[in-house]
Design a protein around this motif. Structure first.
Motif, mmCIF file in Angstrom:
data_model
loop_
_atom_site.group_PDB
_atom_site.id
_atom_site.type_symbol
_atom_site.label_atom_id
_atom_site.label_comp_id
_atom_site.label_asym_id
_atom_site.label_seq_id
_atom_site.Cartn_x
_atom_site.Cartn_y
_atom_site.Cartn_z
ATOM 1 N N SER A 64 0.789 -1.051 -0.085
ATOM 2 C CA SER A 64 -0.008 -0.145 0.165
ATOM 3 C C SER A 64 0.851 1.202 -0.001
ATOM 4 O O SER A 64 1.884 1.392 0.769
ATOM 5 C CB SER A 64 -0.821 0.030 1.200
ATOM 6 O OG SER A 64 -1.652 1.224 1.275
ATOM 7 N N ALA A 65 0.582 2.018 -1.016
ATOM 8 C CA ALA A 65 1.578 3.326 -1.067
ATOM 9 C C ALA A 65 0.999 4.254 0.128
ATOM 10 O O ALA A 65 1.775 4.973 0.773
ATOM 11 C CB ALA A 65 1.301 4.039 -2.325
ATOM 12 N N CYS A 114 5.230 -6.069 4.524
ATOM 13 C CA CYS A 114 4.322 -4.859 4.081
ATOM 14 C C CYS A 114 5.350 -4.092 3.361
ATOM 15 O O CYS A 114 6.483 -3.754 3.876
ATOM 16 C CB CYS A 114 3.733 -4.278 5.300
ATOM 17 S SG CYS A 114 2.640 -5.309 6.221
ATOM 18 N N LEU A 115 4.707 -3.585 2.207
ATOM 19 C CA LEU A 115 5.697 -2.604 1.272
ATOM 20 C C LEU A 115 5.010 -1.323 1.290
ATOM 21 O O LEU A 115 3.663 -1.512 1.011
ATOM 22 C CB LEU A 115 5.950 -3.481 -0.040
ATOM 23 C CG LEU A 115 6.845 -4.658 0.108
ATOM 24 C CD1 LEU A 115 6.849 -5.279 -1.401
ATOM 25 C CD2 LEU A 115 8.345 -4.544 0.790
ATOM 26 N N SER A 116 5.661 -0.268 1.010
ATOM 27 C CA SER A 116 5.287 1.045 0.450
ATOM 28 C C SER A 116 5.881 1.088 -0.709
ATOM 29 O O SER A 116 7.150 1.525 -0.941
ATOM 30 C CB SER A 116 5.198 2.093 1.566
ATOM 31 O OG SER A 116 4.868 3.361 1.020
ATOM 32 N N PRO A 117 5.280 0.917 -1.788
ATOM 33 C CA PRO A 117 5.922 0.938 -3.253
ATOM 34 C C PRO A 117 6.333 2.302 -3.860
ATOM 35 O O PRO A 117 5.663 3.299 -3.448
ATOM 36 C CB PRO A 117 4.961 0.117 -4.162
ATOM 37 C CG PRO A 117 3.575 0.758 -3.617
ATOM 38 C CD PRO A 117 3.835 0.690 -2.030
ATOM 39 N N GLY A 118 7.675 2.075 -4.447
ATOM 40 C CA GLY A 118 8.068 3.652 -4.986
ATOM 41 C C GLY A 118 7.491 3.522 -6.374
ATOM 42 O O GLY A 118 7.535 4.488 -7.168
ATOM 43 N N GLY A 119 7.155 2.391 -7.008
ATOM 44 C CA GLY A 119 6.728 2.323 -8.363
ATOM 45 C C GLY A 119 5.530 1.641 -8.523
ATOM 46 O O GLY A 119 4.605 1.919 -7.694
ATOM 47 N N ASP A 120 5.723 0.357 -9.406
ATOM 48 C CA ASP A 120 4.332 -0.355 -9.611
ATOM 49 C C ASP A 120 4.137 -1.287 -8.637
ATOM 50 O O ASP A 120 4.838 -2.125 -8.360
ATOM 51 C CB ASP A 120 4.488 -1.020 -10.971
ATOM 52 C CG ASP A 120 3.287 -1.926 -11.449
ATOM 53 O OD1 ASP A 120 2.502 -2.292 -10.452
ATOM 54 O OD2 ASP A 120 3.250 -2.369 -12.471
ATOM 55 N N PRO A 121 2.874 -1.010 -7.805
ATOM 56 C CA PRO A 121 2.519 -1.992 -6.570
ATOM 57 C C PRO A 121 2.556 -3.341 -6.850
ATOM 58 O O PRO A 121 3.170 -3.989 -5.975
ATOM 59 C CB PRO A 121 1.247 -1.266 -6.189
ATOM 60 C CG PRO A 121 1.117 -0.106 -6.798
ATOM 61 C CD PRO A 121 1.813 0.214 -8.057
ATOM 62 N N ARG A 122 2.019 -3.813 -7.767
ATOM 63 C CA ARG A 122 1.960 -5.195 -8.098
ATOM 64 C C ARG A 122 3.197 -5.615 -8.686
ATOM 65 O O ARG A 122 3.749 -6.687 -7.922
ATOM 66 C CB ARG A 122 0.806 -5.551 -9.316
ATOM 67 C CG ARG A 122 0.790 -6.796 -9.606
ATOM 68 C CD ARG A 122 -0.519 -7.654 -9.809
ATOM 69 N NE ARG A 122 -0.543 -8.617 -10.053
ATOM 70 C CZ ARG A 122 -1.722 -9.657 -10.294
ATOM 71 N NH1 ARG A 122 -2.917 -8.783 -10.453
ATOM 72 N NH2 ARG A 122 -1.758 -10.690 -10.575
#
Length: 168
Positions: A64-65, A114-122
């Protein structure tokens, strides 16, 4: 890297959806109910008889960003007004609390990330799932992608159960 196989998937909302069911121990925000419901839908499609047996090595990767922006906004407003924060907000303030809830409910005994994406979440979530499987930490991974709407009253979520495909 691997070619990950999609074993099951689900979305929120799907046709006919209203409000996701409440999750005990989580208050105010739709973040945890959305994540838990989309995970439930996905896992039931693959494992209709319920929790997985011990030793399943199923990871949970939540991406989730924005995270739980509704709870964060509530806490911010309460503190600014000189109010007292309820203890459940400390518990639910991190996304891994709902990921852990899903893992416990389903008996998923792999890692929780858990990740907070910097690019494409998938793409970032799949890369993390791939790494967990490649390293032998997981045999499969439940990828949950979730974002709340800007007003924090609803959101969208996708859950994908991934397994190993063909190694290249």
């Amino acid at each position: 890297m691997t070619g990950l196989a999609v074993l099951a998937q689900a979305r929120w909302p799907e046709p006919g959806d209203g409000v996701p069911p409440k999750v005990p121990g989580f208050v105010h925000s739709p973040f945890a109910p959305l994540a838990a419901e989309v995970a439930q839908r996905c896992l039931v499609r693959r494992y209709p008889d319920g929790p997985l047996p011990a030793g399943n090595r199923t990871a949970v990767v939540l991406v989730s960003a924005g995270g739980d922006t509704a709870s964060a906004a509530h806490v911010r407003a309460t503190v600014a007004a000189g109010g007292r924060i309820g203890p459940l907000f400390f518990f639910q303030s991190v996304p891994n609390s709902v990921a852990g809830h899903v893992a416990a409910r389903w008996g998923l005994d792999g890692p929780v990330v858990c990740l907070s994406p910097g690019g494409d979440p998938r793409a970032e979530g799949e890369a993390q799932a791939d790494l967990l499987m490649y390293d032998g930490d997981a045999a499969q991974a439940l990828l949950i992608l979730i974002e709340l709407a800007p007003d924090g009253t609803s959101g969208e979520a996708t859950a994908v159960l991934l397994g190993e495909g063909t190694r290249q």
